[in-house]
Design an enzyme around this catalytic site. Structure first.
Site, PDB file in Angstrom:
ATOM      1  N   ASP A  15       0.817  -1.222   0.000  1.00  0.00           N
ATOM      2  CA  ASP A  15       0.000   0.000   0.000  1.00  0.00           C
ATOM      3  C   ASP A  15       0.849   1.270   0.000  1.00  0.00           C
ATOM      4  O   ASP A  15       0.642   2.171  -0.802  1.00  0.00           O
ATOM      5  CB  ASP A  15      -0.934   0.019   1.219  1.00  0.00           C
ATOM      6  N   ARG A  95       1.169   3.616  16.717  1.00  0.00           N
ATOM      7  CA  ARG A  95       0.688   4.636  15.782  1.00  0.00           C
ATOM      8  C   ARG A  95       0.908   6.078  16.238  1.00  0.00           C
ATOM      9  O   ARG A  95       1.374   6.898  15.447  1.00  0.00           O
ATOM     10  CB  ARG A  95      -0.795   4.412  15.455  1.00  0.00           C
ATOM     11  N   ASP A 124      -6.466   2.422  12.722  1.00  0.00           N
ATOM     12  CA  ASP A 124      -5.202   3.138  12.584  1.00  0.00           C
ATOM     13  C   ASP A 124      -5.348   4.519  11.959  1.00  0.00           C
ATOM     14  O   ASP A 124      -4.633   5.448  12.306  1.00  0.00           O
ATOM     15  CB  ASP A 124      -4.202   2.290  11.790  1.00  0.00           C
ATOM     16  N   SER A 176      -2.219  -9.890   6.345  1.00  0.00           N
ATOM     17  CA  SER A 176      -1.763  -8.528   6.581  1.00  0.00           C
ATOM     18  C   SER A 176      -1.117  -8.506   7.958  1.00  0.00           C
ATOM     19  O   SER A 176      -1.745  -8.863   8.954  1.00  0.00           O
ATOM     20  CB  SER A 176      -2.953  -7.570   6.522  1.00  0.00           C
TER      21      SER A 176
HETATM   22  N1  ARG Z   1      -6.842  -4.500  15.402  1.00  0.00           N
HETATM   23  C1  ARG Z   1      -5.573  -4.107  15.868  1.00  0.00           C
HETATM   24  C2  ARG Z   1      -5.568  -2.661  16.274  1.00  0.00           C
HETATM   25  O1  ARG Z   1      -6.412  -1.945  15.862  1.00  0.00           O
HETATM   26  C3  ARG Z   1      -4.452  -4.447  14.934  1.00  0.00           C
HETATM   27  C4  ARG Z   1      -4.511  -3.936  13.531  1.00  0.00           C
HETATM   28  C5  ARG Z   1      -3.338  -4.492  12.827  1.00  0.00           C
HETATM   29  N2  ARG Z   1      -3.184  -4.160  11.452  1.00  0.00           N
HETATM   30  C6  ARG Z   1      -2.717  -5.034  10.522  1.00  0.00           C
HETATM   31  N3  ARG Z   1      -2.421  -4.575   9.364  1.00  0.00           N
HETATM   32  N4  ARG Z   1      -2.589  -6.307  10.752  1.00  0.00           N
HETATM   33  O2  ARG Z   1      -4.735  -2.211  17.023  1.00  0.00           O
END
Ligand code: ARG
Length: 420
Positions: A15, A95, A124, A176
């Protein structure tokens, strides 16, 4: 006219690679990539090379490891922050720091726009944009994944092939994956079916409990003011303790989490996590608190832990709530000093011992031997007054108990009739 300058939060994955090129084409912009080193193992090798090949004007790889551990992970650990009682939040904690680093580079490079590669249905995007709004309200934020033309990974890959963007490594992986030193999040592919057990290849850094050694591994962790300072008697940096614990606990099958969680955007999602060190450290920290915190403080703090976790998860790191909660948590951690001994065995963490100069455990009060100093007689009056409200209530309402019993009798009769 001067060219627009855009700073992009760049991981080197599919991405963000497409984003770099896409922004150059669409906005005729100079793109500066910003990658944060949060202790991720796989992703960083070759990142600068890849970014330049994709057309980046300037490339930043920021070493954020110690800041991440000291300023983000440890406050969360001290707070006991586990989202929905389970998830240690490696992604959620990373993040705001990545956003902060992006903002710093954007300012240094005189960018007026920043961009991130988060999707429109995840948490995120919220974490990035809420952080940027607090730290640099004048920056414009672009989230290309929310409004570009690509509808699938295949279309993105085709775009990469057309523009000679290197993607070979990202093409094959059906999952992912987001990874840093506090843990790995694994999504997509077959994992989207909550009834399907994660296949062995979904896990990145832990062995299956079945394949773990047949003998337990002992570890001792020393804490000062609520944070780990030594592992097995050796003083180490926070980062090194976490890194080492990931290996030791991961080799014992510890730290696998399979969770249906509530996203901020309203979706329930199935997440698979690996967080060996986080699981061990939260466990150890809580065990030490059991020994050293006053009862009322401990009980009150466990409620705050949920609020702290929700704050992190929902992207509210850079808001006044955090320092306010930190003030409470840090006050409680003044006595969280000592050593916890653990046994790691086939996916489990067990307590094997604990010790603290601030221990509130008093053998003379607890013992059933002749050493006992507890005033047994004092209990009589204590219980009389302790149970007085209940006594008063049932004296005034004598039937409320009887009714319940009658109801139970009725229920019993009804079920026995059904069984017959
Ligand atoms: N659901 C988790 C969070 O919001 C992890 C998201 C992880 N993203 C990924 N691309 N696997 O913190």
């Amino acid at each position: 006219m001067k060219k627009q300058r855009i700073a992009v939060a760049y991981s080197g994955g599919l991405d963000t690679s497409v984003i770099v090129k896409w922004l150059q084409e669409k906005y005729d912009a100079d793109v500066i990539t910003v990658t944060g080193n949060l202790g991720q193992k796989k992703e960083l090798t070759g990142v600068p090379d890849k970014a330049y090949k994709t057309g980046a004007k300037k490339v930043y790889v920021q070493d954020l490891r110690d800041e991440y551990v000291e300023e983000y992970i440890f406050p969360a650990l001290k707070a006991g922050a586990l989202y929905e009682h389970t998830y240690p939040m490696a992604t959620s904690l990373g993040r705001p720091l990545l956003a902060k680093s992006l903002v710093e580079v954007a300012k240094r490079e005189r960018c007026t726009v920043v961009a991130h590669g988060c999707t429109g249905k995840g948490n995120d995007q919220v974490r990035f944009e809420a952080a940027i709004a607090a730290l640099a309200p004048d920056l414009k934020v672009l989230a290309p994944l929310r409004d570009w033309e690509f509808k699938s990974r295949e279309e993105e890959i085709a775009y990469c092939e057309k523009h000679d963007i290197p993607v070979s490594a990202t093409k094959k992986n059906p999952y992912s994956i987001d990874e840093n030193v506090w843990g790995t999040a694994i999504e997509c592919g077959i994992l989207e079916d909550p009834m399907v057990e994660p296949p062995a290849d979904a896990y990145q850094c832990t062995v299956s409990p079945q394949d773990a050694p047949d003998k337990p591994t002992s570890v001792t962790i020393e804490f000062k003011l609520g944070v780990p300072v030594a592992l097995d008697g050796k003083k180490m940096s926070g980062f090194d303790i976490i890194d080492r614990l990931n290996q030791i606990a991961g080799a014992n099958g510890v730290g696998r989490i399979d969770l249906i969680e509530n996203r901020l955007v309203g979706i329930k999602s199935r997440e698979v996590y690996e967080a060996p060190a986080a699981v061990v450290l939260h466990f150890a920290h809580l065990e030490l608190e059991r020994l050293t915190l006053d009862k009322e403080v401990a009980h009150y703090k466990s409620k705050i832990a949920q609020d702290y976790a929700t704050m992190i998860y929902n992207g509210l790191w850079f808001t006044p709530l955090r320092p306010a909660l930190d003030a409470f948590v840090n006050e409680t951690q003044k006595t969280v000093n000592g050593i916890v001994k653990l046994k790691l065995y086939k996916g489990n963490v067990d307590i094997a011992g604990r010790m603290s100069p601030n221990s509130l455990y008093d053998t003379k009060l607890a013992t059933y031997t002749v050493e006992d100093t507890f005033d047994h007689k004092a209990s009589e009056g204590y219980i009389k007054i302790f149970s007085l409200p209940a006594k008063t209530f049932y004296r005034v309402n004598p039937n409320s108990f009887a009714k319940k019993r009658a109801l139970k009798r009725k229920l019993k009769k009804a079920t026995s009739r059904v069984q017959r």
